[in-house]
Design a protein around this motif. Structure first.
Motif, PDB file in Angstrom:
ATOM      1  N   ILE A   1      51.003 -89.616 -48.976  1.00  0.00           N
ATOM      2  CA  ILE A   1      50.380 -90.636 -48.006  1.00  0.00           C
ATOM      3  C   ILE A   1      49.112 -91.037 -48.238  1.00  0.00           C
ATOM      4  N   PHE A   2      49.071 -92.183 -48.760  1.00  0.00           N
ATOM      5  CA  PHE A   2      48.402 -93.861 -49.059  1.00  0.00           C
ATOM      6  C   PHE A   2      47.893 -94.037 -48.139  1.00  0.00           C
ATOM      7  N   ALA A   3      46.180 -94.936 -47.726  1.00  0.00           N
ATOM      8  CA  ALA A   3      46.292 -95.632 -46.652  1.00  0.00           C
ATOM      9  C   ALA A   3      44.870 -95.833 -46.760  1.00  0.00           C
ATOM     10  N   ASP A   4      44.305 -96.820 -46.378  1.00  0.00           N
ATOM     11  CA  ASP A   4      42.173 -96.967 -46.622  1.00  0.00           C
ATOM     12  C   ASP A   4      42.425 -96.000 -45.496  1.00  0.00           C
ATOM     13  N   LYS A   5      41.379 -95.856 -45.705  1.00  0.00           N
ATOM     14  CA  LYS A   5      40.331 -94.835 -45.085  1.00  0.00           C
ATOM     15  C   LYS A   5      40.108 -94.783 -43.814  1.00  0.00           C
ATOM     16  N   GLU A   6      40.624 -96.183 -43.252  1.00  0.00           N
ATOM     17  CA  GLU A   6      40.552 -95.690 -41.375  1.00  0.00           C
ATOM     18  C   GLU A   6      41.909 -95.166 -41.130  1.00  0.00           C
ATOM     19  N   ASN A   7      42.859 -95.826 -42.027  1.00  0.00           N
ATOM     20  CA  ASN A   7      43.961 -95.642 -41.305  1.00  0.00           C
ATOM     21  C   ASN A   7      44.096 -93.921 -41.639  1.00  0.00           C
ATOM     22  N   ALA A   8      43.848 -93.352 -43.168  1.00  0.00           N
ATOM     23  CA  ALA A   8      43.789 -92.416 -43.401  1.00  0.00           C
ATOM     24  C   ALA A   8      43.495 -91.429 -41.959  1.00  0.00           C
ATOM     25  N   PHE A   9      42.513 -91.830 -42.071  1.00  0.00           N
ATOM     26  CA  PHE A   9      41.499 -90.581 -40.624  1.00  0.00           C
ATOM     27  C   PHE A   9      42.673 -90.915 -39.010  1.00  0.00           C
ATOM     28  N   LYS A  10      42.924 -91.897 -39.213  1.00  0.00           N
ATOM     29  CA  LYS A  10      43.900 -91.986 -37.849  1.00  0.00           C
ATOM     30  C   LYS A  10      45.812 -91.431 -37.873  1.00  0.00           C
ATOM     31  N   ILE A  11      45.703 -91.037 -39.358  1.00  0.00           N
ATOM     32  CA  ILE A  11      46.821 -90.294 -39.468  1.00  0.00           C
ATOM     33  C   ILE A  11      46.024 -88.778 -39.455  1.00  0.00           C
ATOM     34  N   ASN A  12      44.366 -88.369 -39.804  1.00  0.00           N
ATOM     35  CA  ASN A  12      45.019 -87.314 -40.200  1.00  0.00           C
ATOM     36  C   ASN A  12      44.512 -86.727 -38.439  1.00  0.00           C
ATOM     37  N   ASN A  13      44.108 -87.451 -37.334  1.00  0.00           N
ATOM     38  CA  ASN A  13      44.321 -87.419 -36.309  1.00  0.00           C
ATOM     39  C   ASN A  13      46.164 -87.066 -35.665  1.00  0.00           C
ATOM     40  N   LEU A  14      46.425 -87.647 -35.747  1.00  0.00           N
ATOM     41  CA  LEU A  14      47.824 -88.081 -35.530  1.00  0.00           C
ATOM     42  C   LEU A  14      49.185 -86.671 -36.053  1.00  0.00           C
ATOM     43  N   LEU A  15      48.290 -86.233 -37.185  1.00  0.00           N
ATOM     44  CA  LEU A  15      49.393 -85.326 -37.419  1.00  0.00           C
ATOM     45  C   LEU A  15      48.486 -83.856 -37.091  1.00  0.00           C
ATOM     46  N   LYS A  16      47.505 -83.396 -36.838  1.00  0.00           N
ATOM     47  CA  LYS A  16      46.053 -82.404 -35.867  1.00  0.00           C
ATOM     48  C   LYS A  16      47.139 -81.106 -36.308  1.00  0.00           C
ATOM     49  N   GLU A  17      48.595 -81.173 -35.320  1.00  0.00           N
ATOM     50  CA  GLU A  17      49.161 -79.909 -35.486  1.00  0.00           C
ATOM     51  C   GLU A  17      49.633 -79.709 -36.683  1.00  0.00           C
ATOM     52  N   PHE A  18      49.381 -80.183 -37.532  1.00  0.00           N
ATOM     53  CA  PHE A  18      50.061 -79.749 -38.772  1.00  0.00           C
ATOM     54  C   PHE A  18      49.402 -79.133 -40.280  1.00  0.00           C
ATOM     55  N   GLU A  19      47.840 -79.739 -39.568  1.00  0.00           N
ATOM     56  CA  GLU A  19      46.946 -79.138 -40.561  1.00  0.00           C
ATOM     57  C   GLU A  19      47.220 -78.043 -40.804  1.00  0.00           C
ATOM     58  N   VAL A  20      46.876 -78.013 -42.386  1.00  0.00           N
ATOM     59  CA  VAL A  20      46.275 -77.024 -43.166  1.00  0.00           C
ATOM     60  C   VAL A  20      45.346 -76.860 -44.090  1.00  0.00           C
ATOM     61  N   LYS A  21      44.256 -78.066 -44.056  1.00  0.00           N
ATOM     62  CA  LYS A  21      43.282 -78.020 -45.106  1.00  0.00           C
ATOM     63  C   LYS A  21      42.801 -79.546 -43.868  1.00  0.00           C
ATOM     64  N   PRO A  22      41.423 -79.282 -43.207  1.00  0.00           N
ATOM     65  CA  PRO A  22      41.147 -80.765 -42.721  1.00  0.00           C
ATOM     66  C   PRO A  22      40.758 -81.871 -44.283  1.00  0.00           C
ATOM     67  N   MET A  23      40.781 -83.536 -43.562  1.00  0.00           N
ATOM     68  CA  MET A  23      40.457 -84.467 -44.088  1.00  0.00           C
ATOM     69  C   MET A  23      39.484 -84.040 -44.836  1.00  0.00           C
ATOM     70  N   LYS A  24      38.833 -84.282 -45.999  1.00  0.00           N
ATOM     71  CA  LYS A  24      37.527 -84.325 -46.193  1.00  0.00           C
ATOM     72  C   LYS A  24      37.600 -84.968 -47.770  1.00  0.00           C
TER      73      LYS A  24
END
Length: 151
Positions: free
Chosen positions: A44-67
């Motif tokens: 899933i490609f997004a600009d920085k702002e949307n990528a971090f929002k998507i990351n927060n939305l998918l937090k329960e499925f996280e394997v590696k945090p956004m970095k």
């Protein structure tokens, strides 16, 4: 051809991401557009702002945090998730290095419809541009397959 588990996961993701500005890229995008590849994940490609929002939305499925991640030729923010036993990567502000300049990958999209669901994907011509800019040997076969489909 897109494996059934990818298709199911993709439909779940698209429903979750309603209202976000993003595109499905990589091999999943290619498979959705008729290129014979075997996707290993959903990108899933997004600009920085949307990528971090998507990351927060998918937090329960996280394997590696956004970095932030970078190599000689590419840089971006990236997070990894697992949904329905399918690897999902969220990529923010993806850039490719060309002749000492960092170029943002455009979030151009076309819509593919699966089971009545609109899925924004990276157009095939944009895949070719990115693969050519990267200049990786592993992408030569993909470029050839895309060009055959575009004929």
């Amino acid at each position: 051809m897109l494996p059934i588990k990818f298709k199911k996961t993709l439909i779940i993701l698209v429903k979750m991401l309603k209202g976000f500005d993003y595109v499905i890229g990589g091999s999943t995008s290619l498979a959705l557009q008729g290129i014979k590849v075997h996707p290993k994940d959903i990108d899933i490609f997004a600009d920085k702002e949307n990528a971090f929002k998507i990351n927060n939305l998918l937090k329960e499925f996280e394997v590696k945090p956004m970095k932030f991640s970078s190599s000689e030729f590419v840089k971006s923010d990236i997070g990894e998730f697992k949904i329905n036993n399918t690897k999902v990567e969220v990529v923010g502000d993806f850039k490719i290095k060309i002749k000492d300049k960092w170029i943002s990958r455009a979030l151009l999209s076309k819509i593919i419809i699966i089971e009545g669901i609109k899925i924004p994907v990276t157009p095939l011509k944009e895949h070719i541009k990115s693969y050519e800019k990267l200049g990786r040997k592993k992408d030569i076969i993909k470029i050839k397959k895309i060009r055959e489909v575009l004929k």
